[in-house]
Design a protein around this motif. Sequence first.
Motif, PDB file in Angstrom:
ATOM      1  N   ALA A 157      -4.039   2.872  -3.482  1.00 16.54           N
ATOM      2  CA  ALA A 157      -6.169   2.824  -3.481  1.00 16.54           C
ATOM      3  C   ALA A 157      -6.253   3.550  -4.460  1.00 16.54           C
ATOM      4  CB  ALA A 157      -6.190   4.497  -2.126  1.00 16.54           C
ATOM      5  N   ARG A 158      -6.359   4.287  -5.153  1.00 14.62           N
ATOM      6  CA  ARG A 158      -6.749   4.558  -6.692  1.00 14.62           C
ATOM      7  C   ARG A 158      -6.653   3.708  -7.876  1.00 14.62           C
ATOM      8  NH1 ARG A 158      -9.265  10.239  -7.032  1.00 14.62           N
ATOM      9  NH2 ARG A 158      -9.430  10.830  -4.305  1.00 14.62           N
ATOM     10  N   GLY A 166     -11.597   6.206  -2.992  1.00 19.92           N
ATOM     11  CA  GLY A 166     -10.778   5.570  -3.838  1.00 19.92           C
ATOM     12  C   GLY A 166     -10.889   4.680  -5.165  1.00 19.92           C
ATOM     13  N   PRO A 203       0.204   6.084  -0.423  1.00 22.01           N
ATOM     14  CA  PRO A 203      -0.987   5.402  -0.781  1.00 22.01           C
ATOM     15  C   PRO A 203      -2.163   5.866  -1.347  1.00 22.01           C
ATOM     16  CG  PRO A 203       0.524   6.006   1.277  1.00 22.01           C
ATOM     17  CD  PRO A 203       1.082   6.759   0.124  1.00 22.01           C
ATOM     18  N   GLU A 204      -2.419   7.190  -1.351  1.00 22.31           N
ATOM     19  CA  GLU A 204      -3.698   7.446  -2.166  1.00 22.31           C
ATOM     20  C   GLU A 204      -3.306   7.004  -3.544  1.00 22.31           C
ATOM     21  OE1 GLU A 204      -1.612   9.434  -0.688  1.00 22.31           O
ATOM     22  OE2 GLU A 204      -1.838  11.290  -1.839  1.00 22.31           O
ATOM     23  N   MET A 231       0.648  -0.992   0.056  1.00 22.86           N
ATOM     24  CA  MET A 231       0.289  -0.107  -0.290  1.00 22.86           C
ATOM     25  C   MET A 231       0.854   0.933  -0.248  1.00 22.86           C
ATOM     26  SD  MET A 231      -3.266  -0.802  -0.044  1.00 22.86           S
ATOM     27  CE  MET A 231      -4.043   0.605  -0.435  1.00 22.86           C
TER      28      MET A 231
END
Lengths: 235, 309
Positions: A76-77, A105, A72-73, A50
């Motif tokens: 996630a996306r 996400g 991380p974002e 992640m």
Amino acid sequence: MSLLEVKALEVAYGGVPAVSGLSLTVGPGEIVGLIGPNGAGKSTTLHAIMGLVAARGGDVLLDGRPLRGRPPETIARSGIALVPEGRRLFAELTVEENLRLGLAGRPSREGSEEDLAAVAELFPIVDEFRNRHAGALSGGQQQQLAIARALVARPSVLLLDEPSLGLAPTVVDLVFSTLQTVKERGLGILLVEQRAQRTVALADRTHVLAGGALRLTLTPDDAADTERMVAAYLS
Amino acid sequence: MLVASGLGNFARDALDLQVQVDAIGLGAIFALMAVGIGLVFGVMRLVNFAYGQLIMAGAFALAFASERDWPVAAGIALCFAVVLALSLAMERVVFRPLRTQSAAVMLIATFAVSFLLQSIALLWFGPLGKTATSLVELNRPVSVGGVDIRKITIAAIVVAAICLVLLVLLLGRTSIGLHMRAAAIDSSTARLLGVRANMVSVVSVLIAGALAALVAVMLTVQYPTVTPTYGLQETILVLAGVVVGGMTRLVSATLGGFLIGYVSGLLGGALPSSQSQYLPSFLFGLVILVLLLRPDGLFTRSRGLVERV
């Protein structure tokens, strides 16, 4: 064909190796288990996938696209959702607000309402306690909400970090049967668990980690072989 | 006897309707500043001491437009453009790279930004500054129920109320508002869910900047002489108010800002002009007293999980 591919992953904390040369794959509609004693590197593997901890070697690929080094974002996306250990819900926000945060996400908002309705069907408590603060839910209800929140992101791979931790046996049954349902929908699942026997029985294959390295891979047929599992833990 | 008589006069003046309305007007302006400071603190864990220099920059933009006889709307547009551009620059150049550093490092960085901007203003405009006169006619009073109320006081109260309602709607009813609240509670988990940390901090800084621009417009009506230290004293007062109210929640921070503005207006109106220099001493004495009695803030609940935005 694998959705998620971890190749020769290396993670260290202050020079101390936590994961050493770990490779594994997760395909669509597959559950892959990751078990091992405390400190084996299971959660660290999920955190490295992640982007929560930096990998110092190896690679993480999703549908062939490299993810290592991304924040991380972005990960996630790109289609991986994590249900973290301890749920990490926003206790002060309502159940619905927690669920809607999962939408962050998604690559697009199209179909969001349908997916929200689908998880409400899968987890009736989400609908029942929609306006209640997440902190007011029981542990089992919180775990269901955490999984629901991850699913509304419409990920292709779901990572779960000890989802049965601290739950009553009946709730553990519910969580495991939900994972089976999610698997049947074609998602790839990487499941970190302490309940070794149940994990081996549920997963298509289960890797045993010790000292940050992969020691053994078990299949559902090994679930009843207690001696082999104990030996794997003690290896 | 003399003390009793003095206190009696003080109380009578403080209860005077005129003084009360002016105090509420000042409280409204301070509440807007508190929202700007509290919002950035909630989302970025950053006490922005340079907030006053955003107001100063906006006020200089108004003075610039005023000197050139620009239309009022053009002056206000310039003020907003300057403050928003400066806010974005601060976020991109200083706040974002330091986001993972300690609160002390970020606070010192905002001190540095504050004094840098003051120094630039000093070099550019000189110590005597400029005058912003475009909106001074808002200082004229209108009679409401026999009480003379300055138009700017009414405008400040109305504008603050509208802004607060809009902010509540933004935070409570929109996706970006939800993301801001989540980032304020637990930034790491919010990012794990896909919440874009950079977007959230840019939006909060822009909202805070827009509020600073509004405050600049309203303050220049009341204090048209703009100097390099413009807005500094107000910012220090509001920071104290935000701490007194409770920094951990936007609502309590806003109430704290309003309260210190209101008390400041009340004391300013009630103290004889010969004693007005004691106003900051009174105020900060009260701040210390409140913090000794309620260190978590006047308007906070007990310690524990609270919503910061």
